[in-house]
Design an enzyme around this catalytic site. Structure first.
Site, PDB file in Angstrom:
ATOM      1  N   GLU A 104       0.810  -1.207   0.000  1.00  0.00           N
ATOM      2  CA  GLU A 104       0.000   0.000   0.000  1.00  0.00           C
ATOM      3  C   GLU A 104       0.848   1.264   0.000  1.00  0.00           C
ATOM      4  O   GLU A 104       1.912   1.312   0.594  1.00  0.00           O
ATOM      5  CB  GLU A 104      -0.926  -0.014   1.226  1.00  0.00           C
ATOM      6  CG  GLU A 104      -1.963  -1.111   1.091  1.00  0.00           C
ATOM      7  CD  GLU A 104      -2.939  -1.199   2.241  1.00  0.00           C
ATOM      8  OE1 GLU A 104      -4.106  -1.523   1.983  1.00  0.00           O
ATOM      9  OE2 GLU A 104      -2.557  -0.975   3.397  1.00  0.00           O
ATOM     10  N   CYS A 117       3.237   8.390   1.322  1.00  0.00           N
ATOM     11  CA  CYS A 117       3.804   7.445   2.274  1.00  0.00           C
ATOM     12  C   CYS A 117       3.975   6.112   1.549  1.00  0.00           C
ATOM     13  O   CYS A 117       3.000   5.549   1.052  1.00  0.00           O
ATOM     14  CB  CYS A 117       2.829   7.315   3.453  1.00  0.00           C
ATOM     15  SG  CYS A 117       3.335   6.117   4.674  1.00  0.00           S
ATOM     16  N   CYS A 124       6.311  -6.959   7.454  1.00  0.00           N
ATOM     17  CA  CYS A 124       7.414  -6.428   8.246  1.00  0.00           C
ATOM     18  C   CYS A 124       7.811  -7.467   9.277  1.00  0.00           C
ATOM     19  O   CYS A 124       6.954  -8.174   9.814  1.00  0.00           O
ATOM     20  CB  CYS A 124       6.998  -5.143   8.954  1.00  0.00           C
ATOM     21  SG  CYS A 124       8.391  -4.298   9.767  1.00  0.00           S
ATOM     22  N   CYS A 128       6.502  -4.801  15.891  1.00  0.00           N
ATOM     23  CA  CYS A 128       6.206  -3.787  16.900  1.00  0.00           C
ATOM     24  C   CYS A 128       4.785  -4.068  17.378  1.00  0.00           C
ATOM     25  O   CYS A 128       3.880  -4.310  16.574  1.00  0.00           O
ATOM     26  CB  CYS A 128       6.314  -2.386  16.307  1.00  0.00           C
ATOM     27  SG  CYS A 128       7.998  -2.006  15.772  1.00  0.00           S
ATOM     28  N   CYS A 131       1.600  -2.117  15.903  1.00  0.00           N
ATOM     29  CA  CYS A 131       1.530  -1.844  14.464  1.00  0.00           C
ATOM     30  C   CYS A 131       0.853  -2.995  13.733  1.00  0.00           C
ATOM     31  O   CYS A 131       1.217  -4.159  13.909  1.00  0.00           O
ATOM     32  CB  CYS A 131       2.938  -1.632  13.911  1.00  0.00           C
ATOM     33  SG  CYS A 131       2.963  -1.351  12.130  1.00  0.00           S
ATOM     34  N   CYS A 352      -1.266   5.871   9.915  1.00  0.00           N
ATOM     35  CA  CYS A 352      -0.008   5.231  10.348  1.00  0.00           C
ATOM     36  C   CYS A 352      -0.302   3.932  11.054  1.00  0.00           C
ATOM     37  O   CYS A 352      -1.127   3.890  11.956  1.00  0.00           O
ATOM     38  CB  CYS A 352       0.738   6.064  11.368  1.00  0.00           C
ATOM     39  SG  CYS A 352       1.076   7.698  10.871  1.00  0.00           S
TER      40      CYS A 352
HETATM   41  N1  SAH Z   1       9.494   0.528  10.082  1.00  0.00           N
HETATM   42  C1  SAH Z   1       9.590   1.940   9.990  1.00  0.00           C
HETATM   43  C2  SAH Z   1       8.581   2.581   9.070  1.00  0.00           C
HETATM   44  C3  SAH Z   1       7.143   2.136   9.136  1.00  0.00           C
HETATM   45  S1  SAH Z   1       6.116   2.666  10.449  1.00  0.00           S
HETATM   46  C4  SAH Z   1       9.540   2.552  11.360  1.00  0.00           C
HETATM   47  O1  SAH Z   1       9.379   1.814  12.326  1.00  0.00           O
HETATM   48  O2  SAH Z   1       9.725   3.756  11.492  1.00  0.00           O
HETATM   49  C5  SAH Z   1       5.833   4.372  10.266  1.00  0.00           C
HETATM   50  C6  SAH Z   1       5.459   5.032  11.591  1.00  0.00           C
HETATM   51  O3  SAH Z   1       4.116   4.702  12.017  1.00  0.00           O
HETATM   52  C7  SAH Z   1       6.382   4.593  12.702  1.00  0.00           C
HETATM   53  O4  SAH Z   1       6.728   5.653  13.525  1.00  0.00           O
HETATM   54  C8  SAH Z   1       5.482   3.618  13.428  1.00  0.00           C
HETATM   55  O5  SAH Z   1       5.961   3.369  14.698  1.00  0.00           O
HETATM   56  C9  SAH Z   1       4.146   4.305  13.375  1.00  0.00           C
HETATM   57  N2  SAH Z   1       3.032   3.426  13.706  1.00  0.00           N
HETATM   58  C10 SAH Z   1       2.956   2.085  13.563  1.00  0.00           C
HETATM   59  N3  SAH Z   1       1.773   1.624  13.986  1.00  0.00           N
HETATM   60  C11 SAH Z   1       1.064   2.674  14.414  1.00  0.00           C
HETATM   61  C12 SAH Z   1      -0.257   2.821  14.935  1.00  0.00           C
HETATM   62  N4  SAH Z   1      -1.061   1.787  15.081  1.00  0.00           N
HETATM   63  N5  SAH Z   1      -0.654   4.065  15.249  1.00  0.00           N
HETATM   64  C13 SAH Z   1       0.146   5.127  15.053  1.00  0.00           C
HETATM   65  N6  SAH Z   1       1.392   5.048  14.553  1.00  0.00           N
HETATM   66  C14 SAH Z   1       1.847   3.834  14.238  1.00  0.00           C
END
Ligand code: SAH
Length: 375
Positions: A104, A117, A124, A128, A131, A352
């Protein structure tokens, strides 16, 4: 005229795809086929600025060269599986990258800019805990062409305007995947984004966001002048191990010094963006804010607080507005520059951390077992 799609895939596979080549690769390619290297810039302009994928349309190339390119090369035009429009103007595209997987890309229009974006991996591996992409598991790294294709498709969908009017003014690697575990393909794609003969974005407008792959942060410093964002999300190792398991490999005492190295010696405004997702009662307390101020010390940085975006089967909740406000005030009193990210595209799951794409053959590998591609 035969289009890409009508040619047999076998025939195409024998040809060289030009979509994912940065300028150096493209110049080397033209030399390899017995042409002058400057053809690279002409062809890049056609592909990236005009959105052209048929050599017959590249009218400043001689007929002989066009015929030669038709025999030897092609420009992929990736298939768009879905396009979704949010009430707030955000648009999300689902792009097919192979028969089983799709990624996406999200366009977020704002008053003075338009941010795209993009994704760097199918799924991934970092898992995390907050996420949605992490819950999908990991399939594979995206190739150069699959990364730049996201910009190519969106730029074309938005009308391939001349530079000053182009709608995508900023690109962030904040879609699916960890860009710094795929630097072999992410770096050339970033170079294409910043190349004047392609999208011509300035280094301030291309941001790589990482959960903190320290060796690759040093590699950025050495090889690629782009903006950097760090997904910090916690002010101490205990909490960060839980939220961003990559922290076990590169803990704060390793990560923070790498950020000082990154900003060091750069131009006066060089800074790093610190991303911090606001999770109700998890990392949003007063003591966390004080700890964060102490942790960041005098690092040249801006803190971006991201209200958590929920997704199915998560136990986390978004922090209250009060908690976000309180957190922000403490950071500001501590001398930090703070912004709160406005959530966009939630109604189409484009915010995000909500990107899911289509990830087949998922493996729930832990970060320690994934082969790290650090280039
Ligand atoms: N792997 C990279 C890029 C992808 S995530 C990274 O970790 O930076 C892009 C951003 O969105 C990151 O800051 C991530 O922590 C945040 N993010 C992930 N899940 C989220 C959620 N459910 N709500 C808000 N931000 C989130």
């Amino acid at each position: 005229m035969q289009s890409n799609l009508e040619q047999s895939s076998k025939e195409l596979l024998a040809k060289t795809d030009l979509l994912g080549m940065d300028r150096e690769m493209m110049a080397a390619y033209f030399v390899e086929i017995g042409e002058k290297p400057f053809r690279a810039t002409q062809v890049m302009k056609w592909i990236h600025q005009m959105g052209v994928s048929e050599f017959d349309e590249m009218t400043n190339l001689s007929k002989a060269l066009r015929e030669k390119l038709k025999r030897l090369a092609w420009v992929r035009s990736p298939k768009v599986l879905a396009e979704q429009f949010s009430d707030d103007g955000t648009i999300k595209w689902l792009l097919e990258v192979d028969n089983h997987n799709a990624v996406e890309a999200v366009f977020i229009p704002e008053k003075n800019r338009g941010t795209l974006c993009i994704s760097s991996q199918v799924g991934c591996a970092l898992e995390c805990s907050f996420c949605s992409t992490g819950q999908q598991g990991f399939n594979r790294n995206l190739e150069n062409w699959e990364i730049i294709a996201q910009m190519w498709v969106v730029n074309k969908a938005l009308g391939c305007k001349p530079k000053e009017e182009r709608r995508v003014s900023n690109v962030v690697f904040m879609g699916m995947g960890e860009p710094l575990l795929n630097v072999t393909h992410v770096f050339p794609a970033a170079r294409i984004l910043m190349d004047d003969f392609a999208y011509g974005l300035s280094k301030r407008r291309v941001t790589i966001s990482t959960a903190g792959v320290v060796p690759a942060i040093d590699k950025i410093k050495a090889e690629l002048d782009v903006s950097l964002a760090i997904s910090l999300h916690a002010p101490n190792n205990g909490l960060r191990d839980e939220l961003v398991p990559l922290n076990k490999k590169y803990p704060l005492e390793t990560l923070i010094p790498s950020l000082y190295r990154y900003v060091e010696g750069g131009h006066s405004k060089k800074h790093v963006t610190i991303e911090y997702v606001m999770l109700n009662q998890v990392n949003d307390r007063v003591e966390h804010a004080h700890e964060l101020v102490a942790l960041l010390g005098d690092l040249a940085c801006k803190v971006n607080l991201i209200p958590f975006n929920p997704f199915p089967n998560t136990d986390y909740q978004r922090s209250s507005n009060n908690a976000i406000h309180r957190f922000r005030s403490i950071l500001e009193e501590g001398g930090l520059n703070v912004t709160v990210r406005k959530t966009r595209g939630e109604d189409i799951d484009a915010a995000c951390g909500q990107l899911a794409g289509k990830v087949s053959d998922r493996t729930k590998r832990t970060v320690h077992r994934v082969a790290f591609d650090l280039g």
